[in-house]
Design a protein around this motif. Structure first.
Motif, PDB file in Angstrom:
ATOM      1  N   ALA A 163      11.551 -23.467  -8.699  1.00 48.83           N
ATOM      2  CA  ALA A 163      12.280 -22.252  -9.086  1.00 48.83           C
ATOM      3  C   ALA A 163      11.655 -21.603 -10.316  1.00 48.83           C
ATOM      4  N   ALA A 164      11.289 -22.412 -11.317  1.00 45.47           N
ATOM      5  CA  ALA A 164      10.654 -21.859 -12.515  1.00 45.47           C
ATOM      6  C   ALA A 164       9.308 -21.241 -12.170  1.00 45.47           C
ATOM      7  N   ASP A 165       8.568 -21.898 -11.295  1.00 41.28           N
ATOM      8  CA  ASP A 165       7.277 -21.351 -10.873  1.00 41.28           C
ATOM      9  C   ASP A 165       7.465 -20.009 -10.177  1.00 41.28           C
ATOM     10  N   LEU A 166       8.552 -19.883  -9.424  1.00 40.61           N
ATOM     11  CA  LEU A 166       8.815 -18.641  -8.709  1.00 40.61           C
ATOM     12  C   LEU A 166       9.082 -17.494  -9.696  1.00 40.61           C
ATOM     13  N   VAL A 167       9.820 -17.786 -10.766  1.00 35.82           N
ATOM     14  CA  VAL A 167      10.097 -16.762 -11.781  1.00 35.82           C
ATOM     15  C   VAL A 167       8.797 -16.311 -12.444  1.00 35.82           C
ATOM     16  N   VAL A 168       7.985 -17.280 -12.833  1.00 33.12           N
ATOM     17  CA  VAL A 168       6.713 -16.958 -13.499  1.00 33.12           C
ATOM     18  C   VAL A 168       5.797 -16.177 -12.560  1.00 33.12           C
ATOM     19  N   THR A 169       5.770 -16.568 -11.292  1.00 32.66           N
ATOM     20  CA  THR A 169       4.921 -15.880 -10.319  1.00 32.66           C
ATOM     21  C   THR A 169       5.363 -14.436 -10.127  1.00 32.66           C
ATOM     22  N   ALA A 170       6.677 -14.224  -9.986  1.00 33.70           N
ATOM     23  CA  ALA A 170       7.187 -12.860  -9.790  1.00 33.70           C
ATOM     24  C   ALA A 170       6.799 -11.958 -10.956  1.00 33.70           C
ATOM     25  N   LEU A 171       6.912 -12.469 -12.176  1.00 34.74           N
ATOM     26  CA  LEU A 171       6.532 -11.670 -13.350  1.00 34.74           C
ATOM     27  C   LEU A 171       5.019 -11.484 -13.417  1.00 34.74           C
ATOM     28  N   GLY A 172       4.289 -12.526 -13.049  1.00 37.68           N
ATOM     29  CA  GLY A 172       2.831 -12.469 -13.139  1.00 37.68           C
ATOM     30  C   GLY A 172       2.185 -11.549 -12.126  1.00 37.68           C
ATOM     31  N   MET A 173       2.886 -11.236 -11.048  1.00 39.78           N
ATOM     32  CA  MET A 173       2.310 -10.354 -10.039  1.00 39.78           C
ATOM     33  C   MET A 173       2.431  -8.880 -10.402  1.00 39.78           C
ATOM     34  N   VAL A 174       3.247  -8.572 -11.414  1.00 38.11           N
ATOM     35  CA  VAL A 174       3.412  -7.164 -11.822  1.00 38.11           C
ATOM     36  C   VAL A 174       2.097  -6.546 -12.283  1.00 38.11           C
ATOM     37  N   PRO A 175       1.310  -7.216 -13.151  1.00 40.86           N
ATOM     38  CA  PRO A 175       0.028  -6.605 -13.549  1.00 40.86           C
ATOM     39  C   PRO A 175      -0.901  -6.351 -12.368  1.00 40.86           C
ATOM     40  N   LEU A 176      -0.931  -7.280 -11.390  1.00 37.57           N
ATOM     41  CA  LEU A 176      -1.791  -7.086 -10.220  1.00 37.57           C
ATOM     42  C   LEU A 176      -1.352  -5.871  -9.419  1.00 37.57           C
ATOM     43  N   LEU A 177      -0.056  -5.700  -9.241  1.00 35.16           N
ATOM     44  CA  LEU A 177       0.445  -4.542  -8.503  1.00 35.16           C
ATOM     45  C   LEU A 177       0.124  -3.238  -9.231  1.00 35.16           C
ATOM     46  N   LEU A 178       0.271  -3.241 -10.555  1.00 35.37           N
ATOM     47  CA  LEU A 178      -0.014  -2.034 -11.319  1.00 35.37           C
ATOM     48  C   LEU A 178      -1.491  -1.662 -11.265  1.00 35.37           C
ATOM     49  N   VAL A 179      -2.365  -2.663 -11.389  1.00 37.29           N
ATOM     50  CA  VAL A 179      -3.802  -2.390 -11.290  1.00 37.29           C
ATOM     51  C   VAL A 179      -4.152  -1.970  -9.869  1.00 37.29           C
ATOM     52  N   GLY A 180      -3.494  -2.583  -8.884  1.00 43.81           N
ATOM     53  CA  GLY A 180      -3.720  -2.179  -7.499  1.00 43.81           C
ATOM     54  C   GLY A 180      -3.380  -0.716  -7.273  1.00 43.81           C
ATOM     55  N   LEU A 181      -2.253  -0.283  -7.831  1.00 37.70           N
ATOM     56  CA  LEU A 181      -1.889   1.131  -7.727  1.00 37.70           C
ATOM     57  C   LEU A 181      -2.924   2.018  -8.423  1.00 37.70           C
ATOM     58  N   ALA A 182      -3.455   1.526  -9.539  1.00 37.22           N
ATOM     59  CA  ALA A 182      -4.432   2.319 -10.291  1.00 37.22           C
ATOM     60  C   ALA A 182      -5.747   2.488  -9.539  1.00 37.22           C
ATOM     61  N   VAL A 183      -6.108   1.510  -8.697  1.00 38.71           N
ATOM     62  CA  VAL A 183      -7.399   1.592  -7.993  1.00 38.71           C
ATOM     63  C   VAL A 183      -7.254   2.118  -6.568  1.00 38.71           C
ATOM     64  N   GLY A 184      -6.063   2.566  -6.188  1.00 38.39           N
ATOM     65  CA  GLY A 184      -5.944   3.233  -4.900  1.00 38.39           C
ATOM     66  C   GLY A 184      -5.028   2.608  -3.877  1.00 38.39           C
ATOM     67  N   TRP A 185      -4.476   1.408  -4.160  1.00 40.51           N
ATOM     68  CA  TRP A 185      -3.551   0.793  -3.210  1.00 40.51           C
ATOM     69  C   TRP A 185      -2.207   1.513  -3.272  1.00 40.51           C
TER      70      TRP A 185
END
Length: 259
Positions: free
Chosen positions: A107-129
């Motif tokens: 469960a703790a890993d899931l919380v950390v993962t959910a927060l950690g994926m935000v930067p990837l999504l934001l950079v993905g949006l910045a490069v065209g996804w």
């Protein structure tokens, strides 16, 4: 509140404090997928031609799933570290539910993962996804992604309890980086040799990646693929639930009786 729920919440807090006390490791873990997106997207993207598609938009779902699959390594190392250092033995002397320890770690890993994926999504949006599907479909994609991360973490916890050694868990976990390479996370599998394509399409990562691309509206489901990829949402659910069913119960038993 049941004893299991109370114990799981309390131990989840302990796991989150462990992450807070290692901010450098957390930052490195979050930045690695972003670095891979920029590297693969701009270095390989110029060499890979996908008919009607932008490679970076194709790549982002694959990197999200590769990050989720990293739960195998994280779960393995943390469980092995707790066992090797005697933390698991101390938990067994406490009046806590034996299922609470692995559930709290996952469960703790899931919380950390959910927060950690935000930067990837934001950079993905910045490069065209872009999210080109509907909002419910996008929410379903995120749900599948987190379910798969939970399943991989459960598998890692069980394997970490089996190894009982931080060094062995680190070596075995590091070798799991091959799994995304044997899937459609980074490249389409349609042009692979027959035997290699079969392996890639039956890789759970391929089913989850294809499900995300379909739900996000980034790419159509491939025709003529193996069942998990031809029916990606069902395939992703089956793979995730199967991993949980296979690895979580024995992990709970090992926490209860000793390794």
């Amino acid at each position: 509140m049941s004893t299991l729920a109370y114990d799981t919440i309390a131990l989840t807090g302990r796991q989150l404090r462990r992450v807070r006390n290692s901010p450098g490791l957390a930052l490195l873990t979050q930045m690695m997928p972003v670095n891979m997106l920029l590297f693969f997207g701009y270095v390989f993207g110029s060499a890979l031609a996908l008919p009607g598609r932008e490679y970076r938009a194709f790549l982002v779902p694959g990197l999200l799933v590769s990050t989720a699959a990293g739960g195998l390594m994280t779960g393995m190392f943390q469980a092995a570290a707790d066992t090797h250092r005697g933390v698991t033995d101390r938990f067994r002397t406490l009046p806590v539910s034996r299922a609470a320890v692995p559930l709290a770690q996952a469960a703790a890993d899931l919380v950390v993962t959910a927060l950690g994926m935000v930067p990837l999504l934001l950079v993905g949006l910045a490069v065209g996804w872009r999210i080109e599907g509907s909002v419910p479909e996008a929410m379903g994609a995120v749900g599948l992604l987190l379910l798969f991360r939970f399943a991989c973490t459960c598998a890692g916890i069980h394997l970490g309890l089996l190894t009982r050694s931080e060094d062995a868990a680190g070596q075995l976990g590091a070798s799991s980086f091959v799994l995304p390479l044997l899937s459609d996370a980074y490249i389409p599998t349609g042009n692979l040799p027959g035997w290699l394509r079969t392996i890639a399409e039956w890789n759970p990562i391929s089913a989850v990646t294809t499900a995300l691309r379909d739900l996000f509206g980034n790419a159509p489901v491939p025709r003529g693929a193996a069942w998990p990829v031809a029916h990606p949402v069902a395939g992703a659910l089956v793979w995730s639930l199967a991993l949980i069913a296979v690895f979580l119960p024995p992990a709970v038993r090992r926490h209860g009786r000793g390794v």
